[in-house]
Design an enzyme around this catalytic site. Structure first.
Site: not given
Lengths: 284, 257, 365
Positions: A31, A240, A243, A265, A271
């Protein structure tokens, strides 16, 4: 003037070594933003030069590379960066998340869970999470060194007092390994949970700002929040349209000028796989 | 007899050819209010910055007794320790509120910041503390979500005070806290400060050129001229019966209306 | 039936073809050659070399052609090319006192050794569009002229050296004279920055940005009472010290513009009063850039002279973080990239907040 052949992945070995050293430092201090001498690249600053330099430094001839932007392989900038590595490194490329060894991404984490041995390289515009509150680099450096992060919570407090909610929807700040506060790049907060305890190595490259940072595999990554206003994962009201997925980040597509909309998606690979699985199931 | 809360010894500071502080020594006890008075250029603001750890002296030292009884020399404090003291034990009220507040952050955010810096993570509790403090400095609670740039000068100073006192500091430094405010606003503010000092048992070091402010708020007084303390003692005694010619001049120059 | 957007690759290929077509333009118009650009648009080439940080007229001219005249795009091309070049070492400091001068002016003295040489300059021209240039440049003399007709150049010591002889101008004293020179293309810039790093940053900084900042100092945002001590434009020899030979050899000449500003004097604290300085250097004949750089250099030295940093030109982090036009244009223009994922997140929150506000309003009724 004869065209000069490029070194593998464009950067010279000296530069790659310099970048790898920065990456190692970054992994050692999860980080923490490690300064590095970002090189001028053939694409503009702000268009992924940090991510490209990180990828170029770690890429080997046996790697399989996937490049996405907004979750999709076929957006223009992803196409351009993929073509760059094909031209300068000749590596195999793929759109299949599970097949890739290195995935360079702008603004999304793939829906398909990552494995050990994979590396996710994020493109970062502004690496400093405190930047909007404190424009001076000299001051933010000190704040990180002294763990002085009160001002970060002031911002979240302000959001709640003004909107009733924390109003940060992307680039949602996180605390890494209980020490440094980090900007995960402008991924939607929907993706934040994927950073925590991830089996893959996550590297972050900011070319213009000249910083590299990292999250080693299986590291604690916690989004900042308040006890009584805990971090909430985004939920979509729709599935979606292609899908049927209800657990992926959806893009809104405007279909006509009468307010017609549909949701699909954002992760095109995810997807398409789901769609082809559905077709297979239907065929059986 | 326990050691003083803050002790300055032999403090010296110069800017080029100007000697802003010459060999200054004094002590402050817990709960005591000390005024440092003098005209512009006397060195009083420099002295304040030295004892608040905002500047390093060219010579001499400043010692502070922490809550656990340990005496620390300012010069031995790390940056982290100094900032921690600034957030917990000390307060600093600036003459210009803009320097002591985040102007585009709400009053609640301003007051709550120290709490958040110390690890408070409950929004409701932070907000409640901030609201309580707002009332204590006599600002209406419906201004909690407003930012200081919408406040009047007097309100900004009161907000600055609340922001400093929320962590119950032991020692507050004040640099002309009522400077630039209308007289009636000053009076109210001074009353508030006096009440808070008494209620909270604060030790205060107050820099001012206004003898009336010193009279109202302080127990003891240092009179500075050209970088030196030329007279010190109990405030009432010094102002009623000044010994040195300069102090006599200062006192007699104050217009009696 | 909605089909997910595809064809990014084809779109990019078509875009490049269109670009090449527009670059060539009307096929009946003669194609521009880099040589024409180098000769007749020399000042554009000079700027591209300076801000591209690479002295190569041919590359710079080619970049200008490839960039269709967009100079920042050309500078970008040159920078990217520069990254690929191998580095052999550092040159010796340029001896600008030994320059072959085409132009040399000083505002601080009426006359001085070497004289005031106007050289090729727009300074005293009347800005009236010359329509004869549409067909043929009638104002060009039939024979090419040398800049300094009339024999060898007379000695032209630098004005700052002349003033220094009487010890009236600050002397540059390096804290650690043997310290290696910073290289901002190799190490990330840290703040506070050393002066050598600052000057490098300014030298490759955007002319427009520095011009605006310089102008602001003159208008009071950090005034430092500048005089043009000297502007010199001409050729300077680039020398490299060769270990095996034990001495420095010249590897060629480059044309440069150097500006020495003489600024407000300071003193006190036992130090005698002296003029202070600002320095500007650019490739080619880039006076505006060299002068702006010198003014900003001096403004950024505020701490050295106990000056309060009040104006933006005195704010080191602000100036040095935003002077690089390749970085700036990259980030500004990156806003054109798709941001719809994040925008979607904002939309969702906004809708949620509106629903909540709507519910509150309804409940209130």
């Amino acid at each position: 003037m004869t065209p000069r052949p490029y070194n593998f992945a464009y950067l010279d070995e000296q530069t790659k070594r310099m970048i790898r050293r920065a990456i190692l430092k970054a992994i050692a201090i999860p980080g923490y933003q490690v300064p590095f001498a970002s090189r001028e690249m053939p694409m503009p600053y702000g268009w992924g030069t940090g991510g490209v330099q990180v990828t170029a430094a770690i890429l080997g001839p046996n790697d399989v590379l996937k490049v996405i932007d907004q979750g999709a392989d076929d957006t223009t900038n992803a196409v351009s960066i993929r073509a760059f590595f094909v031209k300068t490194a000749g590596v195999r490329t793929t759109t299949d998340t599970s097949e890739a060894t290195i995935i360079q991404t702008r603004h999304r984490v793939p829906e398909t869970p990552l494995r050990e041995g994979q590396i996710l390289v994020y493109q970062v515009p502004i690496p400093e999470p405190l930047r909007f509150l404190e424009p001076r680099e000299t001051e933010t450096r000190t704040m990180h060194a002294l763990s002085e992060y009160g001002v970060m919570h002031v911002k979240l407090y302000e959001d709640i007092s003004r909107h009733g909610h924390i109003a940060t929807t992307y680039a949602y700040p996180v605390r890494v390994a209980d020490r440094y506060i980090m900007d995960p790049s402008p991924i939607p907060k929907f993706d934040n949970p994927k950073l925590d305890d991830c089996p893959a190595l996550q590297l972050f490259g900011a070319g213009r700002e000249k910083r590299i940072y990292a999250i080693p595999p299986y590291t604690r990554v916690i989004p900042l929040d308040f006890e009584d206003h805990p971090f909430e994962r985004t939920k979509f009201d729709a599935a979606c349209a292609l899908c049927g997925a209800t657990d992926s980040y959806l893009d809104e597509v405007v279909t006509d000028d009468a307010g017609g909309r549909m949701f699909v998606c954002s992760d095109t690979d995810y997807c398409e796989k789901r769609q082809s699985d559905k077709r297979k199931d239907a065929a059986e | 007899m326990s050691a003083a809360l803050l002790a300055a010894e032999g403090l010296c500071k110069r800017y080029g050819a100007i000697q802003a502080c010459r060999d200054i020594s004094f002590e402050i006890e817990e709960g005591e209010a000390l005024a440092i008075v003098g005209e512009s250029g006397s060195g009083k603001t420099t002295l304040l910055h030295l004892i608040a750890g905002l500047m390093t002296p060219d010579a001499g030292e400043v010692r502070y007794r922490t809550r656990d009884g340990v005496i620390r020399n300012h010069s031995s404090l790390s940056e982290a320790e100094r900032r921690a003291l600034m957030r917990t034990d000390w307060g600093f009220v600036h003459q210009d509120a803009a320097r002591g507040l985040r102007f585009s952050v709400s009053a609640g955010g301003n007051i709550g910041e120290r709490l958040m810096a110390l690890g408070e993570r409950h929004y409701g509790r932070i907000r409640a503390s901030a609201a309580q403090w707002l009332e204590r400095v006599e600002i209406s609670a419906d201004r909690l979500d407003h930012a200081p740039w919408t406040y009047s000068g007097g309100m900004r100073q009161r907000l600055q005070i609340a922001r400093n006192l929320v962590t119950s500091p032991r020692l507050v430094f004040m640099d002309e806290p009522t400077g630039g405010l209308d007289v009636s606003v000053q009076a109210r503010l001074l009353d508030l400060i006096r009440g808070l000092i008494a209620e909270m048992g604060l030790a205060v070091v107050l820099v001012t050129h206004d003898l009336a402010v010193a009279r109202l708020l302080s127990n003891r007084i240092l009179v500075m001229k050209d970088g030196e303390v030329i007279e010190s003692g109990l405030t009432d005694r010094v102002l009623d019966d000044p010994e040195t010619p300069y102090t006599q001049l200062l006192v007699s120059s104050v217009l009696a209306v | 039936m909605y089909v997910a957007v595809k064809g990014g690759e084809r779109a990019i290929r078509n875009a490049h073809a269109l670009l090449a077509d527009r670059r060539r333009g009307n096929r009946d118009t003669p194609e521009l050659t880099p040589a024409q650009i180098d000769e007749q648009l020399a000042l554009a080439v000079d700027r591209v070399m300076s801000e591209g940080s690479l002295y190569d007229r041919r590359i710079a001219a080619l970049a200008v052609k490839q960039a269709r005249g967009d100079l920042i795009e050309a500078i970008f091309l040159v920078r990217a090319y520069r990254t690929t070049l191998p580095r052999f070492g550092f040159a010796e400091p340029l001896d600008t006192a030994a320059m072959t001068l085409s132009r040399r002016v000083s505002a601080t003295f009426k006359d001085l050794p070497g004289g005031q040489v106007l050289g090729p300059t727009f300074d005293y021209s009347h800005r009236l569009i010359d329509f004869t240039l549409e067909t043929q440049d009638a104002s060009a003399p039939s024979q090419p002229m040398s800049a300094a007709p009339g024999g060898p150049q007379s000695p032209s010591p630098r004005v700052t050296d002349l003033i220094a002889r009487d010890d009236l101008i600050e002397r540059e004293v390096l804290a650690t004279p043997d310290a290696p020179v910073s290289d901002i293309t190799r190490d990330a810039l840290v703040f506070p920055a050393r002066r050598d790093a600052r000057l490098q940053n300014l030298a490759r900084g955007d002319e427009g940005f520095l011009l605006g900042l310089a102008y602001s100092t003159q208008r009071g945002y950090g005034r430092n009472h500048p005089f043009v001590g000297e502007i010199r434009f001409g050729e300077a020899a680039v020398e490299i010290f060769v270990e095996d030979l034990g001495f420095a050899v010249s590897i060629g000449d480059i044309s440069i513009t150097e500006c020495q500003m003489v600024n407000q004097f300071t003193g006190g604290d036992g130090r005698p009063a002296r003029f202070t300085r600002g320095y500007g250097l650019a490739f080619g004949q880039s006076e505006r850039k060299a002068m702006s750089m010198a003014l900003v250099d001096r403004a950024l030295r505020a701490d050295e002279f106990g000056e309060e940093r009040k104006g933006p030109a005195q704010d080191e982090e602000f100036v040095l973080s935003h002077s690089d036009n390749v970085q700036a244009t990259g980030f500004v223009e990156h806003l054109k990239l798709p941001h719809y994922v994040d925008f979607q997140a904002e939309l969702a929150l906004l809708r949620q907040l509106r629903r909540a506000q709507g519910a509150v309003a309804e409940a209130a009724e």
